[in-house]
Design a protein around this motif. Structure first.
Motif, PDB file in Angstrom:
ATOM      1  N   HIS A 105       0.846  -1.186   0.000  1.00  0.00           N
ATOM      2  CA  HIS A 105       0.000   0.000   0.000  1.00  0.00           C
ATOM      3  C   HIS A 105       0.885   1.241   0.000  1.00  0.00           C
ATOM      4  CE1 HIS A 105      -3.577  -2.370   0.695  1.00  0.00           C
ATOM      5  NE2 HIS A 105      -2.891  -3.046   1.619  1.00  0.00           N
ATOM      6  N   HIS A 106       0.615   2.138  -0.946  1.00  0.00           N
ATOM      7  CA  HIS A 106       1.393   3.361  -1.050  1.00  0.00           C
ATOM      8  C   HIS A 106       0.741   4.454  -0.217  1.00  0.00           C
ATOM      9  CE1 HIS A 106       3.684   1.632  -4.372  1.00  0.00           C
ATOM     10  NE2 HIS A 106       2.535   1.157  -4.809  1.00  0.00           N
ATOM     11  N   GLU A 107       1.588   5.421   0.194  1.00  0.00           N
ATOM     12  CA  GLU A 107       1.063   6.567   0.931  1.00  0.00           C
ATOM     13  C   GLU A 107       0.263   7.447  -0.013  1.00  0.00           C
ATOM     14  OE1 GLU A 107       1.241   7.228   4.140  1.00  0.00           O
ATOM     15  OE2 GLU A 107       2.210   5.298   4.416  1.00  0.00           O
ATOM     16  N   PRO A 108      -0.811   8.048   0.467  1.00  0.00           N
ATOM     17  CA  PRO A 108      -1.611   8.898  -0.404  1.00  0.00           C
ATOM     18  C   PRO A 108      -0.776  10.064  -0.922  1.00  0.00           C
ATOM     19  CG  PRO A 108      -2.744   8.430   1.651  1.00  0.00           C
ATOM     20  CD  PRO A 108      -1.373   7.926   1.807  1.00  0.00           C
ATOM     21  N   SER A 109      -1.048  10.403  -2.163  1.00  0.00           N
ATOM     22  CA  SER A 109      -0.324  11.496  -2.790  1.00  0.00           C
ATOM     23  C   SER A 109      -1.261  12.641  -3.083  1.00  0.00           C
ATOM     24  CB  SER A 109       0.323  11.006  -4.092  1.00  0.00           C
ATOM     25  OG  SER A 109       0.877  12.074  -4.807  1.00  0.00           O
ATOM     26  N   THR A 110      -0.689  13.859  -3.097  1.00  0.00           N
ATOM     27  CA  THR A 110      -1.521  15.037  -3.400  1.00  0.00           C
ATOM     28  C   THR A 110      -1.719  15.209  -4.886  1.00  0.00           C
ATOM     29  OG1 THR A 110       0.492  16.375  -3.380  1.00  0.00           O
ATOM     30  CG2 THR A 110      -0.763  16.231  -1.318  1.00  0.00           C
ATOM     31  N   ALA A 111      -0.959  14.446  -5.672  1.00  0.00           N
ATOM     32  CA  ALA A 111      -1.120  14.572  -7.119  1.00  0.00           C
ATOM     33  C   ALA A 111      -2.501  14.121  -7.535  1.00  0.00           C
ATOM     34  CB  ALA A 111      -0.048  13.740  -7.829  1.00  0.00           C
ATOM     35  N   VAL A 150       6.409  -2.298 -27.686  1.00  0.00           N
ATOM     36  CA  VAL A 150       5.800  -2.671 -26.416  1.00  0.00           C
ATOM     37  C   VAL A 150       6.057  -1.530 -25.441  1.00  0.00           C
ATOM     38  CG1 VAL A 150       5.814  -4.271 -24.474  1.00  0.00           C
ATOM     39  CG2 VAL A 150       6.079  -5.147 -26.789  1.00  0.00           C
ATOM     40  N   ALA A 151       4.972  -0.930 -24.928  1.00  0.00           N
ATOM     41  CA  ALA A 151       5.080   0.154 -23.966  1.00  0.00           C
ATOM     42  C   ALA A 151       4.797  -0.391 -22.573  1.00  0.00           C
ATOM     43  CB  ALA A 151       4.103   1.282 -24.304  1.00  0.00           C
ATOM     44  N   SER A 152       5.694  -0.117 -21.610  1.00  0.00           N
ATOM     45  CA  SER A 152       5.537  -0.599 -20.242  1.00  0.00           C
ATOM     46  C   SER A 152       5.278   0.578 -19.320  1.00  0.00           C
ATOM     47  CB  SER A 152       6.795  -1.349 -19.794  1.00  0.00           C
ATOM     48  OG  SER A 152       7.011  -2.494 -20.596  1.00  0.00           O
ATOM     49  N   TYR A 153       4.223   0.458 -18.512  1.00  0.00           N
ATOM     50  CA  TYR A 153       3.823   1.534 -17.598  1.00  0.00           C
ATOM     51  C   TYR A 153       4.043   1.085 -16.158  1.00  0.00           C
ATOM     52  CZ  TYR A 153       1.529   3.455 -21.738  1.00  0.00           C
ATOM     53  OH  TYR A 153       1.262   3.956 -22.997  1.00  0.00           O
ATOM     54  N   SER A 154       4.461   2.013 -15.315  1.00  0.00           N
ATOM     55  CA  SER A 154       4.682   1.725 -13.894  1.00  0.00           C
ATOM     56  C   SER A 154       3.651   2.459 -13.052  1.00  0.00           C
ATOM     57  CB  SER A 154       6.099   2.138 -13.477  1.00  0.00           C
ATOM     58  OG  SER A 154       6.273   3.531 -13.694  1.00  0.00           O
ATOM     59  N   LYS A 155       3.564   2.092 -11.776  1.00  0.00           N
ATOM     60  CA  LYS A 155       2.611   2.702 -10.861  1.00  0.00           C
ATOM     61  C   LYS A 155       3.186   3.992 -10.263  1.00  0.00           C
ATOM     62  CE  LYS A 155      -1.130   0.046 -10.480  1.00  0.00           C
ATOM     63  NZ  LYS A 155      -1.416  -0.746  -9.288  1.00  0.00           N
ATOM     64  N   ALA A 156       2.295   4.980 -10.074  1.00  0.00           N
ATOM     65  CA  ALA A 156       2.667   6.200  -9.368  1.00  0.00           C
ATOM     66  C   ALA A 156       2.559   5.964  -7.868  1.00  0.00           C
ATOM     67  CB  ALA A 156       1.765   7.356  -9.804  1.00  0.00           C
ATOM     68  N   ASP A 213       0.503   7.137  -5.748  1.00  0.00           N
ATOM     69  CA  ASP A 213      -0.873   6.985  -5.256  1.00  0.00           C
ATOM     70  C   ASP A 213      -1.546   5.726  -5.782  1.00  0.00           C
ATOM     71  OD1 ASP A 213      -1.124   7.656  -7.867  1.00  0.00           O
ATOM     72  OD2 ASP A 213      -2.628   9.229  -7.580  1.00  0.00           O
ATOM     73  N   GLY A 214      -0.798   4.883  -6.508  1.00  0.00           N
ATOM     74  CA  GLY A 214      -1.367   3.647  -7.014  1.00  0.00           C
ATOM     75  C   GLY A 214      -1.923   3.743  -8.413  1.00  0.00           C
ATOM     76  N   SER A 215      -2.042   4.939  -8.964  1.00  0.00           N
ATOM     77  CA  SER A 215      -2.513   5.080 -10.339  1.00  0.00           C
ATOM     78  C   SER A 215      -1.363   4.789 -11.298  1.00  0.00           C
ATOM     79  CB  SER A 215      -3.049   6.488 -10.569  1.00  0.00           C
ATOM     80  OG  SER A 215      -2.000   7.425 -10.425  1.00  0.00           O
ATOM     81  N   TRP A 216      -1.690   4.616 -12.579  1.00  0.00           N
ATOM     82  CA  TRP A 216      -0.654   4.352 -13.570  1.00  0.00           C
ATOM     83  C   TRP A 216      -0.060   5.674 -14.053  1.00  0.00           C
ATOM     84  CZ3 TRP A 216       0.988  -0.386 -13.808  1.00  0.00           C
ATOM     85  CH2 TRP A 216       0.120  -1.447 -13.540  1.00  0.00           C
ATOM     86  N   ASN A 217       1.263   5.709 -14.178  1.00  0.00           N
ATOM     87  CA  ASN A 217       1.886   6.854 -14.821  1.00  0.00           C
ATOM     88  C   ASN A 217       1.453   6.907 -16.281  1.00  0.00           C
ATOM     89  OD1 ASN A 217       3.526   7.897 -12.662  1.00  0.00           O
ATOM     90  ND2 ASN A 217       4.828   6.075 -12.887  1.00  0.00           N
ATOM     91  N   THR A 218       1.060   8.091 -16.718  1.00  0.00           N
ATOM     92  CA  THR A 218       0.507   8.192 -18.079  1.00  0.00           C
ATOM     93  C   THR A 218       1.594   8.150 -19.144  1.00  0.00           C
ATOM     94  OG1 THR A 218       0.528  10.599 -17.899  1.00  0.00           O
ATOM     95  CG2 THR A 218      -1.509   9.462 -17.286  1.00  0.00           C
ATOM     96  N   GLU A 219       2.834   8.390 -18.773  1.00  0.00           N
ATOM     97  CA  GLU A 219       3.939   8.258 -19.708  1.00  0.00           C
ATOM     98  C   GLU A 219       4.614   6.909 -19.482  1.00  0.00           C
ATOM     99  OE1 GLU A 219       4.883  10.179 -22.200  1.00  0.00           O
ATOM    100  OE2 GLU A 219       3.141  11.471 -21.784  1.00  0.00           O
TER     101      GLU A 219
END
Length: 926
Positions: free
Chosen positions: A528-534, A603-609, A611-617
């Motif tokens: 579980h990640h800490e909440p982010s303000t983003a 093949v495009a690979s995406y990582s988690k931000a 806050d748990g969302s996917w990085n859009t880049e």
């Protein structure tokens, strides 16, 4: 040649040149001639195999720890095989030979052959194996391989024939021995003397059990050898092949033993029943026993009170349910629990009255006061609570059956109710599952469900076939087309189908901006990640990391993330474009991220931000070539990507290409689908009807299978055929075709090399167009959050002709399984699955089911078992749940309409409405 004549020798030489063999087994003999055991016995040629014993040379110096361990395991194999062959020889030399020479005879010649049936042939198989084993042991330090010896020795049909006939006859042989011991003291004395004369004092029964135990012993030894064989070792693939051969052989022996036991038990039941009508029913040749269980029948009076309970035995046959009395005693089981509870409640009422009377006492008396009365009341209340718990446990074992009775005076059919209690909840669950499977097999759709093309011409029983649960058009109301910005491209549509009961229905549908070509389920991450303000690209009430999600890849070149929750229905959490807005052809999820196969060959690979969302880049974009990446699979720490005719193996950590597999030598062969199981990878192509199997560790090509052969056996004429979907599950390689039929090819059920072991079968139920997807459905664990157990929004079905577009069903895709064209379900499973589609696919779907699908109710009991995951999720291991092992799995395929492929039936008008077919696959114990 056996007769020693010149003419016989010449005829034998001529026959060998023509490819004919005189070495035959019982399975090749017609049923009409199997009664003469003397004739059968003479068909086998005894071969005296004299050879030096297998002896390991002294251990050389400088061996690694693994090499030393492998030598010790090899020594165990050699010693185990020597002891086994000695045991077979002891049976023949210490028991069969003396009994055949005794005068007067204790056992007749016919009984003697039945008791020691096929032991000589089994000994011959292992004598030949010992020759090969001795040769390999002598050169062990030079080659260090043993798997190929097992493959060569135990892949022969004569091994299966000899062992299966021995196993099938084993119960008959033991029955003869028991009866002779009871009726002939001389025979019992002979057995005692033979046992006492042996150094280990092993009984004849223990010796005769050894052939039944032999293959499980081999499997354990080879599993130990494989564990100590590193990747890249020349013996690794042969060992995996050997394990596959032995496991397949053991499974076939189990199946034949089950069939023999069922036939034998049916004969015993029929013989024991005096009632002529039932005896006639049981004597029917096509009838077979599914199971028999001891239960307690509960009898009620007119007021619904339990009057008595009786011990019964229920026999479940494929089309008959029979109840028999096995004793006349009254069983004080669940019925007594209710009586005990009534007695406790009565006593509690009396104690309450006593307590009131004690309060009215004028004097003080020892042990007669309000404190004592309170203790009595508390004790009784504890006993009542305990008794209620026992009753609740008994209720979980209750089976209530509504059975057809006689017709009434007006000719209407009547029914009566019978209530039975099993001894454990697991037995009840297994029993009801078997009953539903038997009822499903009797339905009209399954009378002619599959076209079987077995080599031996035997009719496969229906309990081996996938059974059609039902087919349904997925009708979605037309929704107005809308525009987003200046884009007016073709819309896609998502529909979610609920499978909470036996009648699937669409619970929600909505449009999306573009056609959806692929989808993948993303489970909740453990950390579980800490909440982010983003802020998220699209704000939502729930963070992406808090709930499971579904990722959709679109034709317009974007990825949408939806919440997978039945409660929230349509909730889109994110939406972002792919690099160069390239069309998303395939998606895969791994613990390290989300991977998208694109039309431009990347093949495009995406990582988690945070806050748990996917990085859009994307974290990394790997360019594989110019051809579309049509298929993605995740295996351990690697990503397998198919582009053109090649499979690229990409490290999930470094994003570097670690290996490459050339799937076909011919130019222009483009990979369309991949399915992985165990250490095997099945590959299908956009053209042609051939499937190819590769080894995932060495990338060696292991097998080719042309699915056109079984299809052309059922369909008249020659029609062009290609593979449109692929799935490996529970002992079947299921292949969707461009002609709308599904081909099911048998593969080993265990996680070894999923090679095809037979010619398979073709479904008589078909779509009017290509089979767009095949998916395996399982259910989330019971102990999960309700919000996380729910169905996800499914992929969507683009509407190419602006017609009502259907949806399908989402299903849990097992991590070891490959993809099915564009469908995957959204529920928890222990790993990561993948999905992909090709651009020509116009359908995808999602099936939903929540925790209530596991509750047994009269109206949906046939779905309870289908959606039970036989492999519990890793998240549920912390809180294990008691649950019966699932006996079937659910497979869903989708396409246009539905038709019956029967030559005699008039073909109905072609339906263009998208439909799904739901299949139930039996999970036989191995």
């Amino acid at each position: 040649a056996k007769e020693g004549t010149k003419d016989g020798l010449e005829r034998t030489k001529a026959a060998v040149k023509r490819g004919r063999s005189f070495i035959r087994t019982k399975s090749f003999i017609s049923l009409d001639h199997r009664s003469g055991l003397e004739e059968e016995h003479s068909l086998f040629i005894d071969v005296d195999c004299r050879h030096p014993e297998a002896v390991l040379t002294p251990m050389p110096e400088g061996l690694s720890q693994q090499q030393v361990v492998r030598r010790y395991i090899l020594g165990s194999i050699v010693e185990s095989e020597k002891n086994y062959v000695d045991a077979l020889k002891r049976i023949l030399e210490q028991y069969e030979k003396p009994l055949s020479e005794l005068e007067p005879r204790i056992l007749s010649q016919r009984k003697l052959k039945m008791v020691f049936y096929r032991i000589k042939e089994i000994l011959q198989c292992h004598s030949l194996f010992q020759i090969a084993l001795a040769s390999r042991v002598a050169e062990w330090d030079a080659v260090e391989t043993i798997g190929d010896v097992f493959v060569a020795s135990f892949s022969k049909s004569m091994v299966l024939d000899a062992y299966s006939e021995y196993v099938n006859n084993f119960s008959t042989a033991v029955a003869i021995l028991k009866k002779t011991c009871a009726t002939k003291p001389a025979f019992l004395e002979f057995l005692k003397q033979s046992q006492e004369a042996s150094p280990d004092r092993v009984t004849l029964y223990s010796l005769m059990m050894k052939p039944i135990q032999r293959f499980p012993q081999f499997i354990l030894l080879l599993q130990d050898m494989l564990k100590n064989t590193p990747r890249g070792h020349p013996d690794r693939l042969p060992l995996q092949m050997a394990l596959t051969e032995l496991e397949t052989l053991a499974e076939k022996l189990n199946e034949r033993k089950r069939d023999a036991d069922q036939r034998c038990e049916i004969k015993h039941i029929a013989k024991a029943i005096n009632e002529r009508y039932l005896n006639k029913l049981l004597s029917c040749g096509s009838r077979y026993l599914i199971r028999s269980d001891d239960m307690i029948e509960t009898v009620y009076n007119d007021r619904g009170e339990i009057t008595k309970t009786k011990e019964r035995r229920l026999f479940m046959l494929n089309d008959v349910l029979m109840c028999a009395t096995i004793s006349s005693k009254i069983y004080l089981g669940p019925g007594q629990l209710y009586q005990d509870l009534q007695n406790l409640l009565h006593d509690l009422n009396v104690v309450g009255q006593i307590s009131q009377l004690i309060g009215s006492l004028r004097g003080n008396y020892q042990n007669l006061n309000q404190s004592v009365a309170h203790d009595w009341t508390s004790g009784l209340q504890r006993l009542i609570l305990k008794k209620e718990d026992e009753i609740r446990a008994a209720d979980r074992c209750r089976i209530q059956l509504q059975l057809p009775g006689k017709q009434d005076k007006s000719g209407r059919r009547t029914f009566f109710t019978a209530v039975f209690n099993t001894f454990t909840p697991a037995i009840k669950e297994a029993w009801t599952n078997n009953l539903q499977m038997a009822k499903l097999a009797l339905e009209e759709d399954n009378h002619l469900g599959w076209f079987c093309v077995d080599d031996d011409g035997n009719q496969t029983k229906k309990d081996m076939h996938p059974l059609l649960v039902g087919h349904m058009p997925v009708m979605v109301a037309r929704q107005p087309e809308f525009k987003i910005g200046s884009c007016s491209s073709q819309m896609g549509q998502i529909a979610i189908i609920s499978f909470h009961n036996s009648c699937p229905k669409v619970i929600e549908c909505f449009n999306v901006e573009s056609r959806v070509l692929c989808m993948v389920y993303v489970p909740v991450q453990e950390q579980h990640h800490e909440p982010s303000t983003a802020s998220n690209p699209e704000p939502a009430a729930t963070c992406v990391s808090d709930v499971p999600t579904i990722c959709l890849g679109t034709e317009e070149g974007s990825i949408s993330i939806y919440k997978s929750s039945q409660c929230s229905k349509k909730v889109r959490l994110q939406h972002f474009p792919t690099p160069e807005k390239s069309t998303v052809m395939s998606l895969a999820c791994s613990p390290r991220g989300l991977h998208a196969g694109l039309l431009n060959g990347s093949v495009a690979s995406y990582s988690k931000a945070a806050d748990g969302s996917w990085n859009t880049e994307p974290q990394k974009v790997v360019k594989l070539g110019v051809l579309p990446v049509r298929s993605l699979l995740v295996m351990e720490d690697t990503l397998w990507a198919a582009s053109g005719g090649q499979v690229f193996i990409i490290s999930a950590e470094t994003h570097m290409v670690e290996g490459q597999l050339e799937a076909h030598q011919e130019e222009g062969m483009v990979i369309s689908h991949m399915a992985m199981a165990g250490v095997g990878l099945w590959i299908a192509f956009t053209t042609g009807s051939t499937l190819r199997l590769f080894h995932t560790e060495t990338l060696k090509h292991l097998q080719d299978v042309n699915i056109a052969a079984p299809v052309q056996g059922m369909l008249p004429g020659h029609q062009r055929l290609s593979v449109t979907s692929l799935l490996v599950c529970h002992g079947l390689l299921m292949v969707g075709t461009s002609l709308g039929v599904v081909v099911a090819l048998p593969v080993p059920r265990l996680q070894g090399i999923p090679k095809v072991t037979g010619r398979g079968m073709v479904s008589y139920h078909a779509h009017n167009g290509p089979v767009k997807f095949i998916v395996l459905a399982t259910s989330p664990p019971k102990d999960q959050d309700k919000a996380r157990d729910s169905p996800p929004p499914g992929p969507e079905l683009p509407d190419e002709e602006q017609k009502d577009v259907p949806s399908g069903e989402g299903v849990t895709l097992c991590p070891s399984q490959g993809d099915s064209d564009t469908a995957i379900w959204l529920g928890d499973w222990p790993g990561s699955g993948t999905q992909q589609s090709d651009l020509s696919s116009s359908e995808s779907s999602s099936l939903s089911h929540g925790p209530s699908s596991l509750e047994h109710r009269a109206q949906d009991s046939n779905v309870c078992d289908l959606l039970r995951d036989p492999t519990p999720s890793t998240r549920s291991r912390a809180r294990p749940t008691r649950r019966a092992k699932a006996s079937s799995a659910l497979v869903v395929c989708g396409g246009q309409g539905h038709r019956r492929m029967h030559r005699k039936a008039r073909p109905p008008p072609e339906e263009l409405v998208s439909s799904v077919m739901v299949w139930q696959i039996p999970l036989l114990s191995v």
